[in-house]
Design a protein around this motif. Structure first.
Motif, PDB file in Angstrom:
ATOM      1  N   ALA A 185       0.814  -1.212   0.000  1.00  0.00           N
ATOM      2  CA  ALA A 185       0.000   0.000   0.000  1.00  0.00           C
ATOM      3  C   ALA A 185       0.850   1.265   0.000  1.00  0.00           C
ATOM      4  CB  ALA A 185      -0.938  -0.003   1.196  1.00  0.00           C
ATOM      5  N   ASP A 186       2.094   1.170   0.518  1.00  0.00           N
ATOM      6  CA  ASP A 186       2.950   2.349   0.559  1.00  0.00           C
ATOM      7  C   ASP A 186       3.937   2.403  -0.615  1.00  0.00           C
ATOM      8  OD1 ASP A 186       4.549   0.242   1.268  1.00  0.00           O
ATOM      9  OD2 ASP A 186       5.213   1.089   3.193  1.00  0.00           O
ATOM     10  N   ASP A 187       3.776   1.505  -1.591  1.00  0.00           N
ATOM     11  CA  ASP A 187       4.645   1.509  -2.763  1.00  0.00           C
ATOM     12  C   ASP A 187       4.309   2.717  -3.647  1.00  0.00           C
ATOM     13  OD1 ASP A 187       6.475  -0.630  -4.424  1.00  0.00           O
ATOM     14  OD2 ASP A 187       5.243   0.583  -5.774  1.00  0.00           O
ATOM     15  N   PRO A 188       5.312   3.305  -4.314  1.00  0.00           N
ATOM     16  CA  PRO A 188       5.027   4.453  -5.201  1.00  0.00           C
ATOM     17  C   PRO A 188       4.012   4.148  -6.293  1.00  0.00           C
ATOM     18  CG  PRO A 188       7.387   4.279  -4.775  1.00  0.00           C
ATOM     19  CD  PRO A 188       6.763   3.069  -4.165  1.00  0.00           C
ATOM     20  N   LEU A 189       3.869   2.885  -6.671  1.00  0.00           N
ATOM     21  CA  LEU A 189       2.909   2.534  -7.715  1.00  0.00           C
ATOM     22  C   LEU A 189       1.486   2.351  -7.191  1.00  0.00           C
ATOM     23  CD1 LEU A 189       4.994  -0.130  -9.694  1.00  0.00           C
ATOM     24  CD2 LEU A 189       4.520   2.234 -10.395  1.00  0.00           C
ATOM     25  N   ALA A 190       1.332   2.306  -5.877  1.00  0.00           N
ATOM     26  CA  ALA A 190       0.036   1.928  -5.297  1.00  0.00           C
ATOM     27  C   ALA A 190      -1.081   2.901  -5.629  1.00  0.00           C
ATOM     28  CB  ALA A 190       0.175   1.788  -3.781  1.00  0.00           C
ATOM     29  N   HIS A 191      -0.749   4.142  -5.953  1.00  0.00           N
ATOM     30  CA  HIS A 191      -1.796   5.124  -6.238  1.00  0.00           C
ATOM     31  C   HIS A 191      -2.305   5.022  -7.664  1.00  0.00           C
ATOM     32  CE1 HIS A 191       1.669   7.032  -8.132  1.00  0.00           C
ATOM     33  NE2 HIS A 191       0.814   7.791  -8.794  1.00  0.00           N
ATOM     34  N   ARG A 192      -1.654   4.208  -8.504  1.00  0.00           N
ATOM     35  CA  ARG A 192      -2.024   4.140  -9.910  1.00  0.00           C
ATOM     36  C   ARG A 192      -3.372   3.442 -10.083  1.00  0.00           C
ATOM     37  NH1 ARG A 192       2.724   4.186 -13.185  1.00  0.00           N
ATOM     38  NH2 ARG A 192       1.309   3.823 -14.959  1.00  0.00           N
ATOM     39  N   ALA A 193      -4.142   3.874 -11.075  1.00  0.00           N
ATOM     40  CA  ALA A 193      -5.413   3.219 -11.369  1.00  0.00           C
ATOM     41  C   ALA A 193      -5.203   1.928 -12.140  1.00  0.00           C
ATOM     42  CB  ALA A 193      -6.313   4.159 -12.168  1.00  0.00           C
ATOM     43  N   ALA A 249      -2.739  -4.287   3.471  1.00  0.00           N
ATOM     44  CA  ALA A 249      -1.395  -3.804   3.176  1.00  0.00           C
ATOM     45  C   ALA A 249      -0.992  -4.006   1.726  1.00  0.00           C
ATOM     46  CB  ALA A 249      -0.385  -4.510   4.089  1.00  0.00           C
ATOM     47  N   VAL A 250      -1.825  -4.618   0.914  1.00  0.00           N
ATOM     48  CA  VAL A 250      -1.463  -4.885  -0.480  1.00  0.00           C
ATOM     49  C   VAL A 250      -2.516  -4.297  -1.408  1.00  0.00           C
ATOM     50  CG1 VAL A 250      -2.654  -7.107  -0.634  1.00  0.00           C
ATOM     51  CG2 VAL A 250      -0.633  -6.685  -2.052  1.00  0.00           C
ATOM     52  N   ARG A 251      -2.076  -3.856  -2.561  1.00  0.00           N
ATOM     53  CA  ARG A 251      -2.973  -3.333  -3.590  1.00  0.00           C
ATOM     54  C   ARG A 251      -2.837  -4.216  -4.836  1.00  0.00           C
ATOM     55  NH1 ARG A 251      -4.490  -1.246   0.270  1.00  0.00           N
ATOM     56  NH2 ARG A 251      -4.653   0.977   0.786  1.00  0.00           N
ATOM     57  N   LEU A 252      -3.969  -4.480  -5.505  1.00  0.00           N
ATOM     58  CA  LEU A 252      -3.988  -5.233  -6.749  1.00  0.00           C
ATOM     59  C   LEU A 252      -4.360  -4.277  -7.874  1.00  0.00           C
ATOM     60  CD1 LEU A 252      -5.852  -8.482  -5.583  1.00  0.00           C
ATOM     61  CD2 LEU A 252      -3.390  -8.033  -5.650  1.00  0.00           C
ATOM     62  N   LEU A 253      -3.401  -3.967  -8.708  1.00  0.00           N
ATOM     63  CA  LEU A 253      -3.593  -2.986  -9.777  1.00  0.00           C
ATOM     64  C   LEU A 253      -3.787  -3.704 -11.103  1.00  0.00           C
ATOM     65  CD1 LEU A 253      -0.640  -0.618  -8.789  1.00  0.00           C
ATOM     66  CD2 LEU A 253      -3.003  -0.569  -7.961  1.00  0.00           C
ATOM     67  N   GLY A 282      -6.838   1.178  -7.129  1.00  0.00           N
ATOM     68  CA  GLY A 282      -5.954   2.119  -7.776  1.00  0.00           C
ATOM     69  C   GLY A 282      -6.491   3.534  -7.624  1.00  0.00           C
ATOM     70  N   GLY A 283      -5.610   4.484  -7.792  1.00  0.00           N
ATOM     71  CA  GLY A 283      -6.006   5.884  -7.673  1.00  0.00           C
ATOM     72  C   GLY A 283      -5.913   6.570  -9.016  1.00  0.00           C
TER      73      GLY A 283
END
Length: 303
Positions: free
Chosen positions: A172-180, A253-257, A300-301
């Protein structure tokens, strides 16, 4: 030519040793040799040749081995079903699965099937990979296998039952985590947690990325998808994975993009012959498919 002759011949081809078969059958090596010689007399062909270490089937022997092994295995299946009838049992279904298959794809379906058939015997054979699952079905070690659908395998039919989109798992704190979403070209810079080298899913992924001119760099490898997700959650790298049912991508703590531009991975059932499956096995396969859980939500953001 007797069934015992064929059983011993198949065992010799698989063991590559007369003495090993003699030990397994609690008989003399001469007795094993007589079974093979009887078959050679009846066929008029040399079926086994001696090698510096053991024996191996000749070209004619390989033809007989393929036919005999399939026939004996099929006979074993029939005798097993007849035994179920004799004992009044509900029948048996043998299912080859990978390490994470039951949890992600079958949990609800198995429970529903068990409610319908409380006396049926379910035998789960953990084969560890789709390739091994397919081989288990091919060798009559299972009636069905849940696999990642891939290249055609001789004597096995594969039927896709669901599609799994590819996702990138990041902390979740990875620089890529905000990507849609993630484009294939973006994957060239990730710290990839790679899947087993001979797995169907890895071959599918690499083939698709090759078309985009992308090669993944990796310093970490795992044996299954769940472990890859866990390592991504721990921050040990990024995992490119099919979105499996049961994974939560929107929280924690994990995001699936979602990864754009990659065709989904297909999963489903494999059997030697669908038309030859028992009605119970067919119902089990259909019940699992009817109760497949939904794929996880991706997150994603901003793009």
């Amino acid at each position: 030519m007797t069934l015992d002759d064929l059983r011993v011949f198949v065992a010799v081809c698989e063991a590559g040793s007369l003495s090993a078969v003699a030990r397994d059958h609690a008989c003399s090596q001469s007795a094993v040799s007589q079974h093979v010689k009887r078959l050679e007399r009846e066929t008029g062909l040399t079926l086994v040749e001696r090698r510096p270490r053991g024996v191996a089937p000749t070209g004619a022997g390989r033809i007989l081995y393929r036919a005999a092994s399939a026939g004996l295995a099929g006979l074993g299946d029939a005798l097993r079903q007849l035994d179920d009838l004799r004992r009044g049992a509900g029948g048996t279904v043998r299912i080859a699965t990978g390490a994470t298959t039951v949890r992600h794809f079958m949990a609800t379906g198995v429970a529903v099937f068990r409610d319908r058939h409380p006396d049926a015997v379910l035998q789960f054979v953990t084969a560890g990979s789709s390739r091994r699952c397919l081989e288990t079905v091919r060798s009559h070690g299972a009636d069905l296998a849940w696999v990642t659908v891939g290249d055609q395998v001789e004597d096995v039919e594969q039927r896709a039952s669901c599609e799994l989109p590819w996702v990138l798992a990041v902390r979740a704190d990875d620089p890529l985590a905000h990507r849609a979403s993630i484009a294939p070209a973006d994957l060239a810079a990730i710290r990839h947690i790679e899947l087993p080298p001979h797995s169907t899913s890895r071959r599918h992924l690499e083939d698709q990325l090759d078309r985009h001119g992308v090669r993944l760099a990796s310093t970490t490898s795992v044996a299954d998808w769940d472990t890859a997700l866990l390592l991504a959650e721990l921050g040990l790298g990024h995992a490119v994975l099919p979105a499996l049912p049961g994974w939560g991508g929107a929280e924690g703590a994990v995001r699936l993009l979602p990864i754009t531009g990659l065709p989904p991975l297909r999963a489903g059932w494999a059997a030697r012959q669908w038309d030859a499956l028992s009605p119970l096995a067919v119902e089990f396969a259909e019940t699992v498919v009817a109760h497949l859980p939904a794929a996880p939500a991706t997150t994603g953001g901003a793009p």
